[in-house]
Design a protein around this motif. Structure first.
Motif, PDB file in Angstrom:
ATOM      1  N   PHE A  95      24.537  -7.061  70.829  1.00 17.44           N
ATOM      2  CA  PHE A  95      26.017  -6.648  71.061  1.00 17.44           C
ATOM      3  C   PHE A  95      26.702  -5.839  69.708  1.00 17.44           C
ATOM      4  CE2 PHE A  95      30.482  -7.254  71.958  1.00 17.44           C
ATOM      5  CZ  PHE A  95      30.692  -7.135  73.389  1.00 17.44           C
ATOM      6  N   GLY A  96      27.283  -4.792  69.921  1.00 19.35           N
ATOM      7  CA  GLY A  96      27.889  -4.210  68.636  1.00 19.35           C
ATOM      8  C   GLY A  96      29.286  -4.303  68.875  1.00 19.35           C
ATOM      9  N   VAL A  97      29.960  -4.602  67.517  1.00 15.96           N
ATOM     10  CA  VAL A  97      31.612  -4.637  67.582  1.00 15.96           C
ATOM     11  C   VAL A  97      31.939  -3.522  66.618  1.00 15.96           C
ATOM     12  CG1 VAL A  97      33.658  -5.910  66.967  1.00 15.96           C
ATOM     13  CG2 VAL A  97      31.750  -6.869  68.335  1.00 15.96           C
ATOM     14  N   ILE A  98      32.725  -2.451  66.977  1.00 13.42           N
ATOM     15  CA  ILE A  98      33.020  -1.484  66.134  1.00 13.42           C
ATOM     16  C   ILE A  98      34.680  -1.483  66.032  1.00 13.42           C
ATOM     17  CG2 ILE A  98      33.247   1.139  65.981  1.00 13.42           C
ATOM     18  CD1 ILE A  98      30.762   1.247  67.982  1.00 13.42           C
ATOM     19  N   ALA A  99      34.958  -1.692  64.827  1.00 10.43           N
ATOM     20  CA  ALA A  99      36.594  -1.961  64.375  1.00 10.43           C
ATOM     21  C   ALA A  99      37.047  -1.028  63.305  1.00 10.43           C
ATOM     22  CB  ALA A  99      36.844  -3.470  64.318  1.00 10.43           C
ATOM     23  N   GLY A 100      38.224  -0.597  63.393  1.00  9.56           N
ATOM     24  CA  GLY A 100      38.862   0.068  62.478  1.00  9.56           C
ATOM     25  C   GLY A 100      39.940   0.748  62.850  1.00  9.56           C
ATOM     26  N   PRO A 101      40.836   1.755  61.922  1.00  8.16           N
ATOM     27  CA  PRO A 101      41.871   2.265  62.184  1.00  8.16           C
ATOM     28  C   PRO A 101      41.507   3.541  63.165  1.00  8.16           C
ATOM     29  CG  PRO A 101      41.197   2.824  59.960  1.00  8.16           C
ATOM     30  CD  PRO A 101      40.298   1.824  60.505  1.00  8.16           C
ATOM     31  N   ILE A 111      39.329   0.761  53.011  1.00  3.99           N
ATOM     32  CA  ILE A 111      38.315   0.037  52.342  1.00  3.99           C
ATOM     33  C   ILE A 111      38.959  -1.559  52.908  1.00  3.99           C
ATOM     34  CG2 ILE A 111      37.588  -1.434  50.233  1.00  3.99           C
ATOM     35  CD1 ILE A 111      37.237   1.454  49.179  1.00  3.99           C
ATOM     36  N   SER A 112      40.261  -1.731  52.699  1.00  3.47           N
ATOM     37  CA  SER A 112      40.631  -2.939  53.093  1.00  3.47           C
ATOM     38  C   SER A 112      40.624  -3.452  54.614  1.00  3.47           C
ATOM     39  CB  SER A 112      42.428  -3.231  52.707  1.00  3.47           C
ATOM     40  OG  SER A 112      43.188  -2.407  53.501  1.00  3.47           O
ATOM     41  N   ILE A 113      40.589  -2.521  55.553  1.00 10.75           N
ATOM     42  CA  ILE A 113      40.488  -2.708  56.717  1.00 10.75           C
ATOM     43  C   ILE A 113      39.137  -2.894  57.042  1.00 10.75           C
ATOM     44  CG2 ILE A 113      40.662  -1.732  59.417  1.00 10.75           C
ATOM     45  CD1 ILE A 113      43.199  -0.140  58.412  1.00 10.75           C
ATOM     46  N   ALA A 114      38.254  -2.375  56.409  1.00  9.50           N
ATOM     47  CA  ALA A 114      36.788  -2.500  56.566  1.00  9.50           C
ATOM     48  C   ALA A 114      36.356  -3.703  56.144  1.00  9.50           C
ATOM     49  CB  ALA A 114      35.907  -1.336  55.790  1.00  9.50           C
ATOM     50  N   GLY A 121      33.757 -10.283  61.968  1.00  7.28           N
ATOM     51  CA  GLY A 121      32.366 -10.437  62.520  1.00  7.28           C
ATOM     52  C   GLY A 121      32.076  -9.005  63.033  1.00  7.28           C
ATOM     53  N   ALA A 122      32.781  -8.167  62.903  1.00  9.64           N
ATOM     54  CA  ALA A 122      32.503  -6.682  63.238  1.00  9.64           C
ATOM     55  C   ALA A 122      31.169  -6.043  62.534  1.00  9.64           C
ATOM     56  CB  ALA A 122      33.579  -5.507  63.076  1.00  9.64           C
ATOM     57  N   ASN A 123      30.365  -5.379  63.084  1.00  6.05           N
ATOM     58  CA  ASN A 123      29.352  -4.762  62.552  1.00  6.05           C
ATOM     59  C   ASN A 123      29.138  -3.504  62.366  1.00  6.05           C
ATOM     60  OD1 ASN A 123      28.531  -4.785  65.241  1.00  6.05           O
ATOM     61  ND2 ASN A 123      26.575  -5.676  65.110  1.00  6.05           N
ATOM     62  N   PHE A 124      30.408  -2.590  62.711  1.00  7.37           N
ATOM     63  CA  PHE A 124      30.607  -1.283  62.449  1.00  7.37           C
ATOM     64  C   PHE A 124      31.959  -1.074  62.165  1.00  7.37           C
ATOM     65  CE2 PHE A 124      26.906  -1.779  65.483  1.00  7.37           C
ATOM     66  CZ  PHE A 124      26.220  -0.769  65.049  1.00  7.37           C
ATOM     67  N   LEU A 125      32.088   0.273  61.220  1.00  4.90           N
ATOM     68  CA  LEU A 125      33.417   0.719  60.816  1.00  4.90           C
ATOM     69  C   LEU A 125      33.640   1.962  61.524  1.00  4.90           C
ATOM     70  CD1 LEU A 125      35.863   0.522  59.102  1.00  4.90           C
ATOM     71  CD2 LEU A 125      34.835   1.881  57.406  1.00  4.90           C
ATOM     72  N   ARG A 126      34.871   2.136  62.455  1.00  6.27           N
ATOM     73  CA  ARG A 126      35.168   3.374  62.870  1.00  6.27           C
ATOM     74  C   ARG A 126      36.520   3.718  62.171  1.00  6.27           C
ATOM     75  NH1 ARG A 126      38.399   4.821  67.564  1.00  6.27           N
ATOM     76  NH2 ARG A 126      39.341   5.874  65.925  1.00  6.27           N
ATOM     77  N   GLY A 127      36.741   5.066  62.102  1.00  8.00           N
ATOM     78  CA  GLY A 127      37.987   5.702  61.644  1.00  8.00           C
ATOM     79  C   GLY A 127      37.895   7.270  61.868  1.00  8.00           C
ATOM     80  N   GLY A 128      39.077   7.848  61.969  1.00  9.08           N
ATOM     81  CA  GLY A 128      39.232   9.049  62.471  1.00  9.08           C
ATOM     82  C   GLY A 128      39.427   9.921  61.421  1.00  9.08           C
ATOM     83  N   THR A 157      31.267  -2.205  51.997  1.00 12.73           N
ATOM     84  CA  THR A 157      31.235  -3.550  53.037  1.00 12.73           C
ATOM     85  C   THR A 157      29.942  -3.603  53.556  1.00 12.73           C
ATOM     86  OG1 THR A 157      31.885  -1.886  54.668  1.00 12.73           O
ATOM     87  CG2 THR A 157      33.656  -3.385  53.524  1.00 12.73           C
ATOM     88  N   GLY A 158      29.118  -2.280  53.563  1.00 11.09           N
ATOM     89  CA  GLY A 158      27.787  -2.163  54.160  1.00 11.09           C
ATOM     90  C   GLY A 158      27.725  -1.803  55.654  1.00 11.09           C
ATOM     91  N   LEU A 159      29.193  -1.729  56.113  1.00 10.89           N
ATOM     92  CA  LEU A 159      29.232  -1.443  57.679  1.00 10.89           C
ATOM     93  C   LEU A 159      28.865   0.077  57.846  1.00 10.89           C
ATOM     94  CD1 LEU A 159      32.732  -2.880  58.582  1.00 10.89           C
ATOM     95  CD2 LEU A 159      30.286  -3.967  59.104  1.00 10.89           C
ATOM     96  N   PRO A 160      28.046   0.339  58.697  1.00 11.90           N
ATOM     97  CA  PRO A 160      27.767   1.678  59.163  1.00 11.90           C
ATOM     98  C   PRO A 160      29.088   2.385  59.936  1.00 11.90           C
ATOM     99  CG  PRO A 160      25.955   0.122  60.296  1.00 11.90           C
ATOM    100  CD  PRO A 160      27.298  -0.753  59.483  1.00 11.90           C
ATOM    101  N   ILE A 161      29.088   3.551  59.553  1.00 11.12           N
ATOM    102  CA  ILE A 161      30.380   4.248  60.042  1.00 11.12           C
ATOM    103  C   ILE A 161      30.109   5.138  61.451  1.00 11.12           C
ATOM    104  CG2 ILE A 161      31.471   6.521  59.362  1.00 11.12           C
ATOM    105  CD1 ILE A 161      30.570   6.275  56.397  1.00 11.12           C
ATOM    106  N   VAL A 162      31.025   4.904  62.033  1.00 13.13           N
ATOM    107  CA  VAL A 162      31.292   5.677  63.421  1.00 13.13           C
ATOM    108  C   VAL A 162      32.465   6.517  63.274  1.00 13.13           C
ATOM    109  CG1 VAL A 162      31.676   5.214  65.755  1.00 13.13           C
ATOM    110  CG2 VAL A 162      30.721   3.379  64.395  1.00 13.13           C
ATOM    111  N   THR A 163      32.368   7.779  63.479  1.00  8.49           N
ATOM    112  CA  THR A 163      33.532   9.016  63.437  1.00  8.49           C
ATOM    113  C   THR A 163      33.338   9.951  64.283  1.00  8.49           C
ATOM    114  OG1 THR A 163      35.303   9.705  62.078  1.00  8.49           O
ATOM    115  CG2 THR A 163      33.013  10.265  61.460  1.00  8.49           C
ATOM    116  N   GLU A 164      34.488  10.584  64.875  1.00  8.85           N
ATOM    117  CA  GLU A 164      34.215  11.513  65.650  1.00  8.85           C
ATOM    118  C   GLU A 164      34.070  13.099  65.281  1.00  8.85           C
ATOM    119  OE1 GLU A 164      37.225  11.762  68.788  1.00  8.85           O
ATOM    120  OE2 GLU A 164      36.737  13.790  69.358  1.00  8.85           O
ATOM    121  N   LEU A 165      32.802  13.749  65.893  1.00  8.30           N
ATOM    122  CA  LEU A 165      32.673  15.032  65.502  1.00  8.30           C
ATOM    123  C   LEU A 165      33.470  16.054  66.753  1.00  8.30           C
ATOM    124  CD1 LEU A 165      31.172  17.144  63.992  1.00  8.30           C
ATOM    125  CD2 LEU A 165      29.021  16.908  65.541  1.00  8.30           C
TER     126      LEU A 165
END
Lengths: 341, 341, 341, 341
Positions: A95-101, A111-114, A121-128, A157-165
């Motif tokens: 299960f993956g939990v992606i969180a962020g602004p 950085i503070s949100i990450a 417990g999130a294991n991914f960072l999102r941010g547009g 944080t080590g969290l992998p990055i998720v962002t939109e292309l």
């Protein structure tokens, strides 16, 4: 494929159509009944155009019996796909939990949100960084500067990055720096963009279009996979209906349906679906119990002052509370949420 | 913009919110009633984010009272726009008829169809060179070779060319060779592409997305116009509904609604809306009487063997018949259909 | 009906299913291919439940090839039905124009509007006596008193009466006094009410439900017809979509589609479709050119003070203007609008 | 209510409109700005028709700020309603599980299913006696005989009966024998029927119409409540969208939204929503975690041979398995599922 013929079809016309079809390499089995004549097509029907046959003057109707997607089809790939993203996994029991602004707004913010996301417990960072906005006059994102800030947050944080292309122009930058490339709902059928990310090796998070059917969504995954990149994760984020009280309608049935049709992981974005923070906790919990392979949740340290979509963000404390229950439910579902070290 | 406050809002909180708003340059007029308190915002509210205010803890609801589009808005541009396309005009009293095949298939095909289109009275030639197909395994168009063939057909007939652009990579070629650049339904919110065609001087035919609201459609026009290209024509081509008997549902009300909201011309594509040739004549006639500024009709010399969308093409004789009535109706509407010499 | 079997189906299981089907009187033709096995069912399949077969463990999918409606089906009744309503006709070459207020408000109101409707060329009078209102607190109609006033207006003008029946309790009164009983959109699947009007001899105007498919709509007509009353006229009045600028979306394609599937007349109600008076003229003209068999238009002598739906009413002068063009278009379509003497 | 005036409105016209409004008992507060003039209406606006004001020549737009439902509105009734049904409770902390076949088929069938339902933990028995079928040729239910059999099953198990009422003719029989009267999706706006059940004292299960908005649904509850019967439970059962792979789309967001807007209990029917048995377990679990107050699940001892809707029924063993998890989740949600003795 099944072709229902008109009652008025003559034998010679049927023979002519049959020949035309067998010439394309399919096997044609006729069913001749009192009230209807049917041609059943078996073998490789991919070269036969339904549209073209539908047009034939002796044809009443053409019915499709096979799904048009191959690489995304569970029939040809029975085991669940597990996508690896910079050491983290999503799919099957992972299960993956992606969180962020919604938007990256600045170094301290991201950085503070990450850090809070990771702590919860999130294991991914999102941010547009690049934002698809309905209005050309709205904030369009920090663009490449946003990408740079996401990298700083990953370093912290080590969290992998998720962002939109959003544009083929930046495929190289994204391939270099982004761990999971998001294709947004509005670009689900931007075939040019799909082909380009299909040529990279970076995992892709493919959001469902606002009014896309399951089949169209899987065909968009097929576009990416047919170029060589089979690391596709699907994301349900609400569909457009007649209801106006919520931004979109979360189609939670998408989870079991997609898991039946395809081997690809599917996650839920409750933030964009409803468009309101108060809906996020109950929908997140529902998502886990629907069997989804992950969640993508918008969080912000100060939602009232977020640059975009503040009304749908949880604050970090609310996210902490939610994650406590989510972890309990993930365990009931027999899944694992890996921690990032 | 109107802000409804919660009953529990205290005066100091109202003052704080009011200050925050006036700091952004708007004038705030409070309405204090027994059962509700309202803040009416007047002046330039473009810097005030509805989302952000909605999030404020004393806010019950935010209501928008002004349209977010400016350049496309009839309020700021009361007269109908007439778009000039290589000597032909569409808009106000000028009716345009765009005809041609779904796909360009070869030199003889496109030239002969162009000649029949012109003979029937069409004043534009359409033909797909780049095809947005749901499946990566379907024919994707002849691409640049298709563009070359369209130019030959234009040389032979004088008809200006209308064809779809799917990728920012080919903007230069399209600007050089195409008279009216079509942005397809699936790319209506491909903002990257909209901005690029907005930087050209070539007129743009902007199709409505499958589930786009009028406002979103006009905002996409606004994206193009805000980059400097105000030659935008809108094209209604059917929206997605629950009905499966037809491919899409033609939203004919779009014509009078768009003409009320905007000064831009609007045309109808009855071929893609219904997806069946038998629907095209009645829908074309309805389109003229709805007040539309033009029609886009798919025709093919041999629909049964068309490479794509044959089931919705008229053959040239059917098109001749239709055009005879269409011309009569254009005259009743008091509009002109210019002939190409 | 066509049954696609699972690849894993064994011959004995196929035999067992085949026997079960032939026992119900249908002829089963198997198609055995390399990649699929199909059972084609011909003969009377009405006793075979798709649902039940779908559930069978060797069945992959069941596809329907015949329409479930019989009496409403053009296949079994190729000629257009012409419905006679107190001397007036609707269907085939006969065009009907129904006009009048949303609600009957008083004797003078309904008589004076009826006179203006007739003078403009309408051949039916509409007026709501029983009103289906979303809110229990809204005006619910003058009820039986409204019916009495409609009769006075008919005495004064000769126009046959069209009004909505909402309850089985008043079927007798409606059968006695109403010339064309309207079943509203919200009651399209009130099967109890459909059966009751099916037992009368009075013609029925069946409005399409807000989200009804063509097939469901025709099945509701079938409910009425199967009870013996074959005088059914269909009325398209807009469907619900995601668009909020208009009340509903007029599905003008319904006209040619229904005319292909069924022999029943179909008319258009542009007033309820769009919900705004400014949309009515263009949509009425479109309706005539779509091939519709009639129009139902709301008119009111003083729309600003109408008791319901004033925003969508034309005033009598606007209706005069519209009818001048409508008559011209009816003639182009080769249809007749009978005058009431 | 808020009225935006046209820029062209003159002071005397504003005064005239203001007077007309104050005459109806509301307080009118004008907001006069540079770019717009607004009239804010406070007090009891229930006598002011939005439609009628919208029609006024100086009015640009009318915006509603208060919900039109009163008795169903949480604002005027902050505490959750708990409905008592023959000793069982649904609402707030009380979770209800309604199970049983689509149709009552016979004595043995309904009693044996009721026993299995009870054994698994259900506290209500459902079973259709009157069936709303799209086709007049489909099985219409055992009708009053079905009701008699349901009573036998209740005698055998103690489970309260839930069954659908389709006609005002049988209100007395239902009031006498049924514990929870179901109003089906197709009759959600059969106002005549709503009023009649509103006059009884029997609790009502009100299903959401296929394309009903939350507000319309609550207004239908209001119809029942305004007649005196405030024991209304809402049931989400899927809405119609463009997706065809599932029968309907389960709108799980309905749960938190309705709970915000209203104090009435809301339950989920996953069987009708998806229309397939394989979707029922995951959707049931999602429903509990969404915060719903109950579940309605179709079960059948032999789904392949069910008289209707077999494809969406669980068999009793599958239901046992599901209930084991459901009970665990009800506990996590802090709710109670009462056992029937």
């Amino acid at each position: 494929m099944i072709i229902i013929l008109k009652k008025t079809a003559k034998q010679e016309e049927i023979n002519e159509l049959t020949k035309r079809l067998t010439d394309k390499g399919v096997i044609v089995s006729p069913v001749i009944g009192e009230t209807m004549t049917i041609l059943g097509l078996v073998g490789d029907t991919s070269k036969v155009s339904m549209d073209s046959i539908q047009q034939h003057h002796i044809v009443e109707r053409v019915l499709k019996v096979q799904e048009p997607y191959k690489k995304a089809n569970r029939k040809f790939h029975p085991d669940d796909t597990v996508v690896e993203i910079d050491g983290q996994r999503i799919g099957n029991g992972y299960f993956g939990v992606i969180a962020g602004p919604c938007s990256v707004e600045g170094e301290e913010q991201i950085i503070s949100i990450a850090q809070r996301a990771k702590a919860a417990g999130a294991n991914f960072l999102r941010g547009g960084a690049f934002k698809p906005r309905t209005s050309p006059y709205s904030f369009q994102g920090l663009e490449l500067e946003g990408l740079r800030l996401l990298k700083l947050a990953k370093e912290a944080t080590g969290l992998p990055i998720v962002t939109e292309l959003m544009s083929t122009k930046f495929v190289d930058e994204f391939e270099a720096d982004v761990d999971l490339i998001q294709i947004g709902a509005r670009n689900m059928q931007n075939f040019d963009l799909l082909k380009e990310v299909g040529k990279t090796k970076t995992p892709v998070l493919l959001k469902r279009g606002l009014s896309a059917t399951y089949e169209e969504w899987l065909m968009s995954a097929e576009y990416i996979m047919s170029e060589g990149n089979e690391n596709v994760i699907l994301c349900e984020r609400g569909i457009r209906t007649f209801e106006t009280e919520t931004r979109n309608t979360l189609d939670i049935q998408a989870v079991p349906v997609i898991q039946k049709l395809s081997h690809l992981p599917i996650i839920i974005d409750p933030s964009h679906a409803g468009g309101s923070a108060y809906l996020v906790p109950s929908m997140s919990k529902s998502a886990v119990m629907s069997g989804a392979n992950g969640l993508m949740v918008e969080i912000h340290h100060d939602p009232e002052n977020a640059w975009s979509d503040g009304q749908q963000c949880l604050n970090p404390n609310e996210f902490d509370e939610l994650m406590a229950v989510v972890k309990q439910l993930i365990a009931i579902e027999g899944k694992h949420l890996d921690a990032v070290k």
